[in-house]
Write an enzyme that holds these catalytic residues in place. Sequence first.
Site, PDB file in Angstrom:
ATOM      1  N   GLN A   1      -3.918   1.998  15.391  1.00  0.00           N
ATOM      2  CA  GLN A   1      -2.864   2.440  14.518  1.00  0.00           C
ATOM      3  C   GLN A   1      -2.121   3.547  15.219  1.00  0.00           C
ATOM      4  OE1 GLN A   1      -4.002   3.762  10.592  1.00  0.00           O
ATOM      5  NE2 GLN A   1      -1.951   4.490  10.250  1.00  0.00           N
TER       6      GLN A   1
ATOM      7  N   GLU B   1     -10.102  12.547   7.903  1.00  0.00           N
ATOM      8  CA  GLU B   1     -10.063  13.827   7.459  1.00  0.00           C
ATOM      9  C   GLU B   1     -11.222  14.687   7.778  1.00  0.00           C
ATOM     10  OE1 GLU B   1      -7.817  14.215   3.502  1.00  0.00           O
ATOM     11  OE2 GLU B   1      -8.113  12.086   3.631  1.00  0.00           O
TER      12      GLU B   1
ATOM     13  N   HIS C   1      -4.452  14.092   0.769  1.00  0.00           N
ATOM     14  CA  HIS C   1      -4.599  13.253   2.082  1.00  0.00           C
ATOM     15  C   HIS C   1      -3.349  13.220   2.987  1.00  0.00           C
ATOM     16  CE1 HIS C   1      -5.680   9.512   4.705  1.00  0.00           C
ATOM     17  NE2 HIS C   1      -4.532   9.104   4.240  1.00  0.00           N
TER      18      HIS C   1
ATOM     19  N   THR D   1      -9.120  -5.743   3.437  1.00  0.00           N
ATOM     20  CA  THR D   1      -8.650  -4.743   2.178  1.00  0.00           C
ATOM     21  C   THR D   1      -9.697  -5.355   1.343  1.00  0.00           C
ATOM     22  OG1 THR D   1      -6.661  -3.917   2.902  1.00  0.00           O
ATOM     23  CG2 THR D   1      -7.479  -3.600   0.760  1.00  0.00           C
TER      24      THR D   1
ATOM     25  N   ASP E   1       0.858  -1.122  -0.031  1.00  0.00           N
ATOM     26  CA  ASP E   1       0.057   0.000   0.054  1.00  0.00           C
ATOM     27  C   ASP E   1       0.945   1.315  -0.182  1.00  0.00           C
ATOM     28  OD1 ASP E   1      -2.427   1.302  -0.108  1.00  0.00           O
ATOM     29  OD2 ASP E   1      -2.512   1.428   2.114  1.00  0.00           O
TER      30      ASP E   1
ATOM     31  N   GLU F   1     -10.875   3.892   3.518  1.00  0.00           N
ATOM     32  CA  GLU F   1      -9.912   4.674   2.795  1.00  0.00           C
ATOM     33  C   GLU F   1     -10.075   4.510   1.283  1.00  0.00           C
ATOM     34  OE1 GLU F   1      -5.443   3.799   3.725  1.00  0.00           O
ATOM     35  OE2 GLU F   1      -5.890   4.557   5.855  1.00  0.00           O
TER      36      GLU F   1
ATOM     37  N   LYS G   1      -4.373  -2.328  10.167  1.00  0.00           N
ATOM     38  CA  LYS G   1      -4.615  -2.342   8.620  1.00  0.00           C
ATOM     39  C   LYS G   1      -4.681  -3.757   7.976  1.00  0.00           C
ATOM     40  CE  LYS G   1      -4.339   0.906   6.309  1.00  0.00           C
ATOM     41  NZ  LYS G   1      -5.547   1.504   5.883  1.00  0.00           N
TER      42      LYS G   1
ATOM     43  N   ASP H   1      -9.315   0.412   1.780  1.00  0.00           N
ATOM     44  CA  ASP H   1      -8.496  -0.085   2.669  1.00  0.00           C
ATOM     45  C   ASP H   1      -8.572   0.264   4.213  1.00  0.00           C
ATOM     46  OD1 ASP H   1      -6.020  -1.654   3.416  1.00  0.00           O
ATOM     47  OD2 ASP H   1      -4.787  -0.130   3.354  1.00  0.00           O
TER      48      ASP H   1
ATOM     49  N   ARG I   1      -8.479   3.525  13.154  1.00  0.00           N
ATOM     50  CA  ARG I   1      -7.409   4.717  13.402  1.00  0.00           C
ATOM     51  C   ARG I   1      -6.814   4.627  15.080  1.00  0.00           C
ATOM     52  NH1 ARG I   1      -5.918   6.356   8.708  1.00  0.00           N
ATOM     53  NH2 ARG I   1      -7.727   6.876   7.321  1.00  0.00           N
TER      54      ARG I   1
ATOM     55  N   GLU J   1      -9.409   3.892  -2.172  1.00  0.00           N
ATOM     56  CA  GLU J   1      -8.082   4.243  -3.132  1.00  0.00           C
ATOM     57  C   GLU J   1      -8.469   3.237  -4.455  1.00  0.00           C
ATOM     58  OE1 GLU J   1      -4.623   2.208  -1.208  1.00  0.00           O
ATOM     59  OE2 GLU J   1      -5.549   2.943   0.797  1.00  0.00           O
TER      60      GLU J   1
END
Length: 434
Positions: free
Chosen positions: A253, A377, A143, A270, A136, A212, A266, A246, A250, A214
């Site tokens: 993490q 975000e 971002h 996915t 990844d 996420e 993570k 993905d 948070r 992507e």
Amino acid sequence: MAPLKSWLQIDPKSHFSIHNIPFGVISTSANSEPHPAIAIGDYALDLLVFTQENGFKALSAIQPHQAVFSQSTLNPFAALGRPVHKIVREYLQSVFLENGPFPEVLEKNEQLQKKALIPVGQYKTHLPMRINDYTDFYAGLNHAYNVGVLFRGPANALQPNYKHLPVGYHGRAGSVVVSDTPIRRPNGQILTNPTADPKVPIFSACKKLDIELELGCFVTKDSALGQPVGIKDAPQHLFGVVLMNDWSARDIQAWEYVPLGPFNSKNFGTTISAWVVLMDALEPFAIDGLKNDTSLLPYLDEKDRKSHYAIDLEVKLQTASGKTSTISKTSAKNLLFSFPQMLAHHTVGGCPFSVGDLMGSGTISGESKAEKGCLLEQTDNGKTEIELESGEKRKFLEDGDVVTITGVCGGEDGAYVGFGECVGRIEPALHFDA
């Protein structure tokens, strides 16, 4: 150029127009073993049946390789290389073309139509590739900047290396799943009070589960250990593109990522879309990505080659109430580095690649709030809420939420090149007895 017309009735708004011809893997009631297919309108053309019924009789170049369409993944087909992908795709386009050169193959062959054209809802999609390895990247400049501001402030939002190279980390290939596979909320260690001394985590279900937005790109050629793939040759090593979510925990993490980066936050899931849009199908939509104001080293310099794509991306969130809201709209042009650059950088030290290896773009965000590709975000890491069209509010995902990502190129009816959907539903975390 006017859109191509097909003898098959296809919705003008369909992602799977005759201009597309994406490849995937399906199973049916007649054949429960996964095998290759293409998406066309509201159908899948079963390539196993098509091949068995001599559908490629007018394409001599593929005949020695027809066994690839009886395999359980697209890897054997991908390994044939981009020149073969191109002629197979163009042949299948010609088979569906109104007043095309091969009407006897399918248009006038009602028996084969009944056997090989499978309507939506009568087939199941599977993971299209056998993924040996997954990396990844972090190529979404907006971002990366927004997240950097959240944790380090505007002055230090981007690390000094960011514009010089495609930043990336190795993901977990075994947890890449196809669209419509449920995603279970992960458990892990969470530091509930970052200001405490000493810092002691708790064990808990993730409370900050995020998306996420992507793109993913599959590799089509092996490369040897110790042999870099040059930036000039890198496009020939790419098979096709999928949508990717993905998923990200948070709060897990934030505690675990120092000093080696994300791990359990993570690797729990996915999600990718089921249909692989070939690089040749995307070529008419090739554009420049975000302008890099930093001079790149020669091994990453594409010399003005257009390697990004005008893909309109959208994220919808359906809550347990059944109500759906659009929470993001952006474009794939919001990437600083391209997939050829990612591959060239990934191999420059001699790291080998295998057919089916997957590269993720990193979260794609635009500049405005409506274009941000993750809730981290949009909510400033949970400091604010977003209000959904239903009146419900979210900081992060709740159990029962269904996230749907779509992506499509083109603005003309009958000529869309799209990816379908990338869908995941959040299931409750497992309960651990004390």
